[in-house]
Design an enzyme around this catalytic site. Structure first.
Site, PDB file in Angstrom:
ATOM      1  N   GLY A  29      36.775  48.689  32.447  1.00 37.76           N
ATOM      2  CA  GLY A  29      36.352  47.331  32.013  1.00 37.76           C
ATOM      3  C   GLY A  29      36.966  45.792  31.057  1.00 37.76           C
ATOM      4  N   ASN A  31      38.461  43.258  32.173  1.00 37.30           N
ATOM      5  CA  ASN A  31      38.112  41.951  32.753  1.00 37.30           C
ATOM      6  C   ASN A  31      36.390  41.805  32.483  1.00 37.30           C
ATOM      7  OD1 ASN A  31      40.599  40.781  34.629  1.00 37.30           O
ATOM      8  ND2 ASN A  31      40.789  42.904  34.294  1.00 37.30           N
ATOM      9  N   MET A 107      37.632  49.431  42.316  1.00 38.38           N
ATOM     10  CA  MET A 107      38.158  50.937  43.183  1.00 38.38           C
ATOM     11  C   MET A 107      38.017  51.189  44.504  1.00 38.38           C
ATOM     12  SD  MET A 107      40.521  50.583  40.844  1.00 38.38           S
ATOM     13  CE  MET A 107      41.685  51.140  41.638  1.00 38.38           C
ATOM     14  N   ARG A 108      37.011  50.614  44.993  1.00 43.16           N
ATOM     15  CA  ARG A 108      36.356  50.787  46.185  1.00 43.16           C
ATOM     16  C   ARG A 108      36.266  49.777  47.760  1.00 43.16           C
ATOM     17  NH1 ARG A 108      33.569  55.645  47.094  1.00 43.16           N
ATOM     18  NH2 ARG A 108      33.683  56.173  44.868  1.00 43.16           N
ATOM     19  N   ILE A 109      36.555  50.299  49.109  1.00 44.39           N
ATOM     20  CA  ILE A 109      36.432  49.244  49.784  1.00 44.39           C
ATOM     21  C   ILE A 109      35.787  49.038  50.533  1.00 44.39           C
ATOM     22  CG2 ILE A 109      37.721  48.539  51.959  1.00 44.39           C
ATOM     23  CD1 ILE A 109      40.628  50.017  51.262  1.00 44.39           C
ATOM     24  N   ASN A 124      37.377  38.992  43.470  1.00 43.30           N
ATOM     25  CA  ASN A 124      38.420  39.631  43.290  1.00 43.30           C
ATOM     26  C   ASN A 124      39.348  39.198  42.182  1.00 43.30           C
ATOM     27  OD1 ASN A 124      38.550  42.614  42.767  1.00 43.30           O
ATOM     28  ND2 ASN A 124      40.256  42.726  44.941  1.00 43.30           N
ATOM     29  N   HIS A 126      43.081  40.652  41.500  1.00 43.53           N
ATOM     30  CA  HIS A 126      44.799  41.617  42.475  1.00 43.53           C
ATOM     31  C   HIS A 126      45.914  41.564  41.480  1.00 43.53           C
ATOM     32  CE1 HIS A 126      46.108  44.823  44.646  1.00 43.53           C
ATOM     33  NE2 HIS A 126      46.806  43.832  45.057  1.00 43.53           N
ATOM     34  N   GLU A 191      45.380  38.000  33.247  1.00 46.36           N
ATOM     35  CA  GLU A 191      44.315  38.607  33.867  1.00 46.36           C
ATOM     36  C   GLU A 191      42.663  37.658  33.466  1.00 46.36           C
ATOM     37  OE1 GLU A 191      43.149  42.594  35.106  1.00 46.36           O
ATOM     38  OE2 GLU A 191      45.198  42.485  36.112  1.00 46.36           O
TER      39      GLU A 191
HETATM   40  C1  GRF Z   1      42.952  44.690  36.647  1.00 47.14           C
HETATM   41  O1  GRF Z   1      43.912  45.421  36.829  1.00 47.14           O
HETATM   42  C2  GRF Z   1      42.899  44.360  38.501  1.00 47.14           C
HETATM   43  O2  GRF Z   1      43.478  43.881  38.321  1.00 47.14           O
HETATM   44  C3  GRF Z   1      42.530  45.157  38.751  1.00 47.14           C
HETATM   45  O3  GRF Z   1      41.631  47.128  38.410  1.00 47.14           O
HETATM   46  C4  GRF Z   1      42.375  46.569  37.009  1.00 47.14           C
HETATM   47  C5  GRF Z   1      41.073  46.595  36.064  1.00 47.14           C
HETATM   48  O4  GRF Z   1      40.973  46.865  35.166  1.00 47.14           O
HETATM   49  N1  GRF Z   1      41.767  45.214  39.746  1.00 47.14           N
HETATM   50  P1  GRF Z   1      40.084  46.572  33.524  1.00 47.14           P
HETATM   51  O5  GRF Z   1      39.439  48.138  34.043  1.00 47.14           O
HETATM   52  O6  GRF Z   1      39.284  45.163  33.834  1.00 47.14           O
HETATM   53  O7  GRF Z   1      40.835  46.524  32.896  1.00 47.14           O
END
Ligand code: GRF
Length: 232
Positions: A29, A31, A107-109, A124, A126, A191
């Site tokens: 987490g 981000n 981490m899910r589609i 999202n 990426h 990010e």
């Molecule tokens: C990030 O690298 C993002 O680009 C990807 O998953 C990671 C999540 O990192 N989708 P965090 O859990 O926010 O540290």
């Protein structure tokens, strides 16, 4: 006349209500933390109304709680199938009152039904310069290909995995001796800048979903805004 003029100007000065966010995570987490801090600092006119994880092991839940944020865990594994999980997830998001759904290391589609439900209001992030390197292990694939640069993208979510309209990208140079870990660390720094930035665009009304696509500053956004690395 005077009274009307006063009313109009005081309306114009009224700050708009913060944009409500539901942040959905699976992992640490970082981000989510960057977004929550940007909101708390007033840099983004938004508020994290709820942080939702799809697993008990998501370390970001404790981080969110330490910030005083509301949290929920919807353990995907405890549901009989994907529709049942997604129904519970949507219920949690909607109960939070959030206007924008922020996938941050989720981490899910998601199913086409779920992405359609939040069309134009789900983001999202990426770790690649999309459309290059959709899917997993992007740093390893960039290194294997010998690319000179790499990056990260914030995009609206559609039914196509990592395929929705691209909004903002940050590019970094791949340096001699880089590993997946060093790339990941530099990508994460970017990010934490670009995700709050895009949310700020939406919260301030600069970025909207209109006629089935993103509009930035009154114009249809044909390609993502690209943030280049500062020369070091
Ligand atoms: C990030 O690298 C993002 O680009 C990807 O998953 C990671 C999540 O990192 N989708 P965090 O859990 O926010 O540290």
């Amino acid at each position: 006349m005077c009274a009307v003029a006063t009313a109009t100007s005081s309306l114009a000065e009224t700050p708009s209500a913060p944009l409500g966010l539901a942040v959905i995570i699976s992992g640490r987490g970082s981000n989510m933390l960057a977004i929550a801090r940007a909101c708390q600092a007033g840099a983004v006119n938004a508020r994290v109304l709820r942080v939702i994880a799809d697993r008990d092991s998501a370390a970001g839940i404790a981080v969110a709680q330490s910030l005083g944020l509301e949290t929920a865990v919807i353990p995907a594994r405890s549901f009989p199938d994907k529709p049942a999980f997604e129904t519970a997830l949507a219920r949690e998001i909607d109960a939070s009152g959030a206007s924008l759904v922020v996938l941050a290391g989720f981490m899910r589609i998601l199913s086409p039904e779920f992405t359609a439900r939040y069309e134009g209001r789900m983001l999202n992030i990426h770790p690649s310069l999309l459309p290059a390197y959709k899917g997993l292990h992007t740093h390893e694939r960039v290194l294997a290909a010998g690319d000179a640069s790499h990056g990260v993208t914030v995009h609206f979510v559609t039914a196509e995995l990592d395929g929705g309209p691209l909004l903002l990208q940050a590019r970094i140079a791949v340096k001699p001796g880089d590993t997946a870990e060093t790339l990941s660390a530099r990508i994460q720094q970017r990010e934490h800048i670009i995700y709050p930035q895009v949310i700020h665009w939406i919260a301030s009304g600069r970025l909207r979903w209109q006629d089935g696509g993103p509009w930035l500053d009154g114009k249809a956004l044909q390609q993502p805004v690209l943030l280049e690395e500062e020369a070091s």
